[in-house]
Write an enzyme that holds these catalytic residues in place. Sequence first.
Site, PDB file in Angstrom:
ATOM      1  N   ASP A 259     -16.281  -9.804 -23.450  1.00 35.78           N
ATOM      2  CA  ASP A 259     -16.341 -10.459 -22.514  1.00 35.78           C
ATOM      3  C   ASP A 259     -18.163 -10.134 -22.288  1.00 35.78           C
ATOM      4  O   ASP A 259     -18.557 -11.761 -22.409  1.00 35.78           O
ATOM      5  CB  ASP A 259     -16.927  -9.056 -21.156  1.00 35.78           C
ATOM      6  CG  ASP A 259     -15.232  -9.293 -20.704  1.00 35.78           C
ATOM      7  OD1 ASP A 259     -14.252  -9.849 -21.272  1.00 35.78           O
ATOM      8  OD2 ASP A 259     -14.635  -7.918 -20.935  1.00 35.78           O
TER       9      ASP A 259
ATOM     10  N   LYS B 220      -9.853 -10.912 -16.514  1.00 34.60           N
ATOM     11  CA  LYS B 220     -10.098 -11.146 -18.076  1.00 34.60           C
ATOM     12  C   LYS B 220      -9.380 -11.983 -18.824  1.00 34.60           C
ATOM     13  O   LYS B 220      -9.901 -13.122 -19.621  1.00 34.60           O
ATOM     14  CB  LYS B 220      -9.243 -10.080 -18.903  1.00 34.60           C
ATOM     15  CG  LYS B 220     -10.681  -9.214 -20.329  1.00 34.60           C
ATOM     16  CD  LYS B 220     -10.450  -8.039 -20.671  1.00 34.60           C
ATOM     17  CE  LYS B 220     -10.630  -8.218 -22.010  1.00 34.60           C
ATOM     18  NZ  LYS B 220     -12.287  -6.796 -21.077  1.00 34.60           N
TER      19      LYS B 220
ATOM     20  N   GLY C 223     -19.776  -6.608 -28.921  1.00 34.36           N
ATOM     21  CA  GLY C 223     -19.014  -7.334 -29.238  1.00 34.36           C
ATOM     22  C   GLY C 223     -17.271  -8.049 -29.337  1.00 34.36           C
ATOM     23  O   GLY C 223     -16.554  -8.659 -30.111  1.00 34.36           O
ATOM     24  N   GLY C 224     -17.269  -7.164 -27.708  1.00 39.49           N
ATOM     25  CA  GLY C 224     -16.003  -7.262 -27.256  1.00 39.49           C
ATOM     26  C   GLY C 224     -15.459  -9.271 -26.651  1.00 39.49           C
ATOM     27  O   GLY C 224     -17.136  -9.962 -26.527  1.00 39.49           O
TER      28      GLY C 224
ATOM     29  N   CYS D 182       5.367  -6.219   1.155  1.00 41.26           N
ATOM     30  CA  CYS D 182       5.616  -4.331   1.702  1.00 41.26           C
ATOM     31  C   CYS D 182       4.912  -3.923   2.880  1.00 41.26           C
ATOM     32  O   CYS D 182       5.370  -4.591   3.933  1.00 41.26           O
ATOM     33  CB  CYS D 182       5.738  -4.443   0.379  1.00 41.26           C
ATOM     34  SG  CYS D 182       6.111  -2.490  -0.198  1.00 41.26           S
ATOM     35  N   TYR D 183       3.680  -2.962   2.177  1.00 38.42           N
ATOM     36  CA  TYR D 183       3.004  -2.663   3.491  1.00 38.42           C
ATOM     37  C   TYR D 183       3.604  -3.678   4.303  1.00 38.42           C
ATOM     38  O   TYR D 183       3.188  -2.944   5.560  1.00 38.42           O
ATOM     39  CB  TYR D 183       2.224  -1.820   2.587  1.00 38.42           C
ATOM     40  CG  TYR D 183       1.403  -0.543   3.941  1.00 38.42           C
ATOM     41  CD1 TYR D 183       2.085   0.090   4.559  1.00 38.42           C
ATOM     42  CD2 TYR D 183       0.457  -1.392   4.047  1.00 38.42           C
ATOM     43  CE1 TYR D 183       1.031   1.331   5.117  1.00 38.42           C
ATOM     44  CE2 TYR D 183      -0.234  -0.857   5.785  1.00 38.42           C
ATOM     45  CZ  TYR D 183       0.225   0.499   5.950  1.00 38.42           C
ATOM     46  OH  TYR D 183      -1.195   1.129   6.828  1.00 38.42           O
TER      47      TYR D 183
ATOM     48  N   GLY E  45       0.656  -1.099   0.389  1.00 41.25           N
ATOM     49  CA  GLY E  45      -0.176  -0.182  -0.068  1.00 41.25           C
ATOM     50  C   GLY E  45       1.106   1.361   0.250  1.00 41.25           C
ATOM     51  O   GLY E  45       1.634   1.095   0.721  1.00 41.25           O
TER      52      GLY E  45
ATOM     53  N   THR F 248     -19.216 -11.138 -26.024  1.00 35.33           N
ATOM     54  CA  THR F 248     -19.576 -12.101 -26.407  1.00 35.33           C
ATOM     55  C   THR F 248     -19.935 -13.482 -26.137  1.00 35.33           C
ATOM     56  O   THR F 248     -20.829 -14.548 -25.976  1.00 35.33           O
ATOM     57  CB  THR F 248     -18.271 -12.522 -27.783  1.00 35.33           C
ATOM     58  OG1 THR F 248     -18.119 -11.164 -28.140  1.00 35.33           O
ATOM     59  CG2 THR F 248     -18.938 -12.916 -28.769  1.00 35.33           C
TER      60      THR F 248
ATOM     61  N   HIS G  24       8.397  -7.254  -3.910  1.00 35.37           N
ATOM     62  CA  HIS G  24       7.171  -8.236  -4.286  1.00 35.37           C
ATOM     63  C   HIS G  24       7.356  -9.327  -5.162  1.00 35.37           C
ATOM     64  O   HIS G  24       7.450  -9.329  -5.973  1.00 35.37           O
ATOM     65  CB  HIS G  24       6.578  -7.232  -5.061  1.00 35.37           C
ATOM     66  CG  HIS G  24       6.202  -6.001  -4.422  1.00 35.37           C
ATOM     67  ND1 HIS G  24       4.700  -6.098  -4.051  1.00 35.37           N
ATOM     68  CD2 HIS G  24       6.932  -4.563  -3.588  1.00 35.37           C
ATOM     69  CE1 HIS G  24       4.926  -4.019  -3.231  1.00 35.37           C
ATOM     70  NE2 HIS G  24       5.766  -4.015  -3.457  1.00 35.37           N
TER      71      HIS G  24
ATOM     72  N   GLU H  20       5.208 -10.990  -6.211  1.00 35.87           N
ATOM     73  CA  GLU H  20       3.972 -11.462  -7.419  1.00 35.87           C
ATOM     74  C   GLU H  20       4.220 -10.685  -8.424  1.00 35.87           C
ATOM     75  O   GLU H  20       3.648 -10.591  -9.461  1.00 35.87           O
ATOM     76  CB  GLU H  20       2.065 -10.647  -6.338  1.00 35.87           C
ATOM     77  CG  GLU H  20       2.443  -8.775  -6.550  1.00 35.87           C
ATOM     78  CD  GLU H  20       3.244  -8.635  -4.871  1.00 35.87           C
ATOM     79  OE1 GLU H  20       4.022  -9.212  -4.868  1.00 35.87           O
ATOM     80  OE2 GLU H  20       3.126  -7.258  -5.047  1.00 35.87           O
TER      81      GLU H  20
END
Length: 508
Positions: free
Chosen positions: A219, A364, A216-217, A78-79, A51, A221, A163, A165
């Site tokens: 997600d 996504k 039409g994208g 980290c934080y 953070g 579709t 980090h 990640e």
Amino acid sequence: MILILDFGSQYTHLISRRIRGLGVYTEIVPFHFEIEQIKRKNPAGIILSGGPQSVYEENSPKVSKEILFLGIPVLGICYGAQLIAHILGGKVKRANVGEYGRTRIFISKDDPLFHDLPKTFNVWMSHGDIISDVPDFFEKLATTDFSPVSAFRYSNIYGVQFHPEVFHTEYGLDIIRNFVFLICKAQKDWSIQDFLNRKIDEIKNKDGGVICAVSGGVDSTTLAVILSRAKRKEELNFVLVDTGLLRKNEAENVRKDFLSLGIEIDVVNAEEIFLSKLAGIEDPEEKRKIIGKTFIEVFEKYAEEKKRVSEIRFLAQGTLYPDVIESGVSVSGTAHVIKTHHNVGGLPEKLGFELLEPFRELYKDEVREIGKILNIPPRILNKHPFPGPGLAVRIMGEVTREKLQILREAEFIFQNELSKWELYNSVWQAFCVLLNTKSTGVVGDSRRYGWVLAIRAVESADAMTADWARLPYEFLDEVARKIVASVPQISRVVYDITSKPPATIEWE
Ligand code: XMP
């Protein structure tokens, strides 16, 4: 599952995605999530994210000591690590030398967290405070040249200053894997195929018609295909709102794409109403708000008409996990609104629909995976993102019919060339922006005073950060030539070489 308490780090989602990639379900909740709620979720492990604040500041986000002693393993990053040290009596202070970027770490003690790893490697740091001391009952696990405590352990409570990640931390994924499986003993039971089967069954068991706006994208579709597997045709109502801000032939192309997937959609032509409301508006935020509001009005009208002839109980939306979290984080006041994103929020209460949001827990790339399982062609799954407000945020200043026409032609040429040069899939997103600036040119023997067009192409993993794409000069050269030759209103083409941050991907 692993529960992640968010303290506002830009990397919180990365932690979550890494763990899901290992086959373990995760949830992100705000740092002030109640202890009773945590217990109810029964996580195998808890992670305290990074953070932007300092733990010794009075108003910085904190958690109660109790969370550390639920008998559930905890990892502070980290934080999060500084906060654990701070709560348990350690010292956190401003560093003389902050550590940013690549930093060499030295492991000083064997521990399951660093199981099977070398004794020294490079990690990614981003901190101006350091943990200068920890109580005697802590074990110090690692140091760097500037941090005396870069990793520590007390019982099943861990902290790492770096980090794990982020992609640039060597063995970062191994450290996360060790925490999740060796320390938390989590089970590998998160699979996208199971998730999909479960969602289709859930939707099958809900009686009633569904209404769904599509673009039409990827997600919308994928969502539409899932709905069509779970419900009868007569129960489904799909609509594409043609805002007049779409690309060349877009509405028709999307309609055909859906037909090829066996889905019929209604196209509502609302160009007139959108353009009349946008007339004279130059401010980007005002444009976005008008478009969002008008979208809802048009959708409501469509829904009311549909309701008259069919029984509709649900509104389906392709809301993703980051959208859900973003609204939650904004409520807790740690996120800044950079741009008002266009969505259809607020609709269900007003129209009396129940929400169907099967992707609420997904990222996504997970939706893309589902799309693949459902045999949606790669051409659709690999489409670049296109913003809800469409070309309106790619025309600087007032949106007019004439400018839309100019931008559409330029964009059409750019996209064709990207495909022809096989560059489309090598970038995250690529598009044209029409500036509200004119510039002098010379064509043949005459002067041309026309608009400046910017080309933007970026590489990114999640749109949170982005770098401009190093497209070949020969390609850029051809695009610029073709655009200026075919679109007489444009006199000059420039290439945007700004990363995000400090710029955003879209220009408005
Ligand atoms: P920025 O410009 O914020 O964009 O760096 C990040 C990503 O989000 C897309 N974008 C939007 N998508 N509605 C959307 O659905 C919006 O209002 C919107 N604004 C930006 C942008 O294209 C990029 O992929």
